[in-house]
Design a protein around this motif. Sequence first.
Motif, PDB file in Angstrom:
ATOM      1  N   PRO A 145      40.457   3.196   9.454  1.00 32.69           N
ATOM      2  CA  PRO A 145      39.816   4.418   9.961  1.00 32.69           C
ATOM      3  C   PRO A 145      40.712   5.204  10.912  1.00 32.69           C
ATOM      4  N   GLU A 146      41.394   4.510  11.821  1.00 31.03           N
ATOM      5  CA  GLU A 146      42.270   5.189  12.768  1.00 31.03           C
ATOM      6  C   GLU A 146      43.468   5.813  12.058  1.00 31.03           C
ATOM      7  N   ARG A 147      44.027   5.119  11.087  1.00 34.83           N
ATOM      8  CA  ARG A 147      45.195   5.653  10.386  1.00 34.83           C
ATOM      9  C   ARG A 147      44.827   6.845   9.502  1.00 34.83           C
ATOM     10  N   LEU A 148      43.650   6.800   8.886  1.00 33.92           N
ATOM     11  CA  LEU A 148      43.193   7.955   8.111  1.00 33.92           C
ATOM     12  C   LEU A 148      42.965   9.160   9.023  1.00 33.92           C
ATOM     13  N   ALA A 149      42.409   8.902  10.200  1.00 30.88           N
ATOM     14  CA  ALA A 149      42.156  10.002  11.133  1.00 30.88           C
ATOM     15  C   ALA A 149      43.450  10.656  11.602  1.00 30.88           C
ATOM     16  N   ALA A 150      44.549   9.910  11.551  1.00 25.50           N
ATOM     17  CA  ALA A 150      45.840  10.448  11.996  1.00 25.50           C
ATOM     18  C   ALA A 150      46.551  11.259  10.924  1.00 25.50           C
ATOM     19  N   LEU A 151      46.048  11.228   9.693  1.00 21.78           N
ATOM     20  CA  LEU A 151      46.664  12.016   8.629  1.00 21.78           C
ATOM     21  C   LEU A 151      46.356  13.497   8.833  1.00 21.78           C
ATOM     22  N   PRO A 152      47.217  14.367   8.297  1.00 24.71           N
ATOM     23  CA  PRO A 152      46.981  15.810   8.463  1.00 24.71           C
ATOM     24  C   PRO A 152      45.717  16.260   7.740  1.00 24.71           C
ATOM     25  N   ALA A 153      45.160  17.361   8.192  1.00 21.54           N
ATOM     26  CA  ALA A 153      43.996  17.932   7.517  1.00 21.54           C
ATOM     27  C   ALA A 153      44.346  18.229   6.062  1.00 21.54           C
ATOM     28  N   GLY A 154      43.392  17.949   5.171  1.00 21.04           N
ATOM     29  CA  GLY A 154      43.654  18.185   3.749  1.00 21.04           C
ATOM     30  C   GLY A 154      44.656  17.219   3.158  1.00 21.04           C
ATOM     31  N   PHE A 155      44.720  15.996   3.674  1.00 22.76           N
ATOM     32  CA  PHE A 155      45.698  15.022   3.175  1.00 22.76           C
ATOM     33  C   PHE A 155      45.470  14.737   1.688  1.00 22.76           C
ATOM     34  N   THR A 156      46.544  14.324   1.034  1.00 25.61           N
ATOM     35  CA  THR A 156      46.551  14.126  -0.407  1.00 25.61           C
ATOM     36  C   THR A 156      46.511  12.651  -0.772  1.00 25.61           C
ATOM     37  N   LEU A 157      46.361  12.399  -2.054  1.00 23.26           N
ATOM     38  CA  LEU A 157      46.438  11.028  -2.569  1.00 23.26           C
ATOM     39  C   LEU A 157      47.776  10.409  -2.216  1.00 23.26           C
ATOM     40  N   ASP A 158      48.850  11.161  -2.357  1.00 26.98           N
ATOM     41  CA  ASP A 158      50.176  10.636  -2.012  1.00 26.98           C
ATOM     42  C   ASP A 158      50.264  10.274  -0.531  1.00 26.98           C
ATOM     43  N   ASP A 159      49.620  11.066   0.330  1.00 29.81           N
ATOM     44  CA  ASP A 159      49.625  10.745   1.757  1.00 29.81           C
ATOM     45  C   ASP A 159      48.992   9.382   2.013  1.00 29.81           C
ATOM     46  N   VAL A 160      47.886   9.092   1.324  1.00 30.68           N
ATOM     47  CA  VAL A 160      47.198   7.814   1.523  1.00 30.68           C
ATOM     48  C   VAL A 160      48.044   6.668   0.987  1.00 30.68           C
ATOM     49  N   VAL A 161      48.655   6.853  -0.180  1.00 30.38           N
ATOM     50  CA  VAL A 161      49.513   5.808  -0.745  1.00 30.38           C
ATOM     51  C   VAL A 161      50.679   5.518   0.199  1.00 30.38           C
ATOM     52  N   GLN A 162      51.311   6.566   0.720  1.00 29.45           N
ATOM     53  CA  GLN A 162      52.434   6.372   1.634  1.00 29.45           C
ATOM     54  C   GLN A 162      51.975   5.710   2.935  1.00 29.45           C
ATOM     55  N   MET A 163      50.777   6.052   3.404  1.00 30.39           N
ATOM     56  CA  MET A 163      50.224   5.394   4.587  1.00 30.39           C
ATOM     57  C   MET A 163      50.070   3.897   4.342  1.00 30.39           C
ATOM     58  N   ASN A 164      49.565   3.538   3.175  1.00 30.68           N
ATOM     59  CA  ASN A 164      49.376   2.122   2.844  1.00 30.68           C
ATOM     60  C   ASN A 164      50.714   1.389   2.740  1.00 30.68           C
ATOM     61  N   ARG A 165      51.694   2.042   2.135  1.00 33.98           N
ATOM     62  CA  ARG A 165      53.013   1.409   2.019  1.00 33.98           C
ATOM     63  C   ARG A 165      53.650   1.233   3.403  1.00 33.98           C
ATOM     64  N   ALA A 166      53.518   2.245   4.249  1.00 29.58           N
ATOM     65  CA  ALA A 166      54.168   2.206   5.555  1.00 29.58           C
ATOM     66  C   ALA A 166      53.630   1.083   6.427  1.00 29.58           C
ATOM     67  N   ALA A 167      52.391   0.678   6.198  1.00 29.23           N
ATOM     68  CA  ALA A 167      51.790  -0.384   7.011  1.00 29.23           C
ATOM     69  C   ALA A 167      52.484  -1.722   6.821  1.00 29.23           C
ATOM     70  N   HIS A 168      53.293  -1.849   5.758  1.00 29.05           N
ATOM     71  CA  HIS A 168      53.933  -3.128   5.452  1.00 29.05           C
ATOM     72  C   HIS A 168      55.457  -3.061   5.529  1.00 29.05           C
ATOM     73  N   ARG A 169      55.969  -2.002   6.118  1.00 29.25           N
ATOM     74  CA  ARG A 169      57.423  -1.904   6.274  1.00 29.25           C
ATOM     75  C   ARG A 169      57.882  -2.578   7.552  1.00 29.25           C
TER      76      ARG A 169
END
Length: 244
Positions: free
Chosen positions: A220-244
């Motif tokens: 929830p906190e990470r989604l809230a930090a995404l820009p307004a109107g975030f895209t599917l790619d933004d969510v995928v990149q957010m998920n990948r970044a959590a494991h780098r």
Amino acid sequence: MKITVIGAGAIGGNLAVKLSAAGHDVQVTGARGHGSVPAEVLESGARAAEPADAVQGRDVIILATPFGVAGELADLFAAVPEGTVVIDTSNYYPHLNGQVEAVDNGEVESVWNARQLGRPVVKAWNAALAGTQRTRGLPAGTPGRIALPVAADSARARHVAMRLVDDTGFDPYDAGVLADSWRQQPNSPAYCTELTLDQLPAALAAADRVKDTAVRDSVPERLAALPAGFTLDDVVQMNRAAHR
């Protein structure tokens, strides 16, 4: 195949449409009856049915319902033949589903669901976002095709589910037995990160139950930090970044 999808939301609707387009005989029902099936889902050729009718005489039943609903369907499944393959697509998010003590204490999501339902299940399609399922399926053999893990205790049931994953536009990967499906649960490196068949095994192997649970709970906190109107790619990149 004769397939029933229980649940007509984003995931259930996607699967009903995709599997109908692939030539399967698809029935779809909301958990509360066929009246809850959106008209656009039925435009694919899927047919609406009442729950009690929809689970009879089918080869496969796909549960596309929120996590925790399986126990409410146990009576419905009591008369379903043993040979019917049941596929669970759900994911446990405590902030959405409420706390489930057994899962919080380490029981694997779909193992718990199978126990509530009173029959074995396959874990499939849970590790892709609804937008990924809807828009990013590709024909078999296409370079860069996204792969999805499939786990089950029955080799036959796993094979059936893998064929259907392929039919929906994704490379199926044999992820072993149901007890190992925690590796594809939220928010593991393999979960909603759009990996190829070459990349997926390493992501499953890198799963860490403690870390992945913390990543899941921070969504929830990470989604809230995404820009307004975030895209599917933004969510995928957010998920990948959590494991780098």
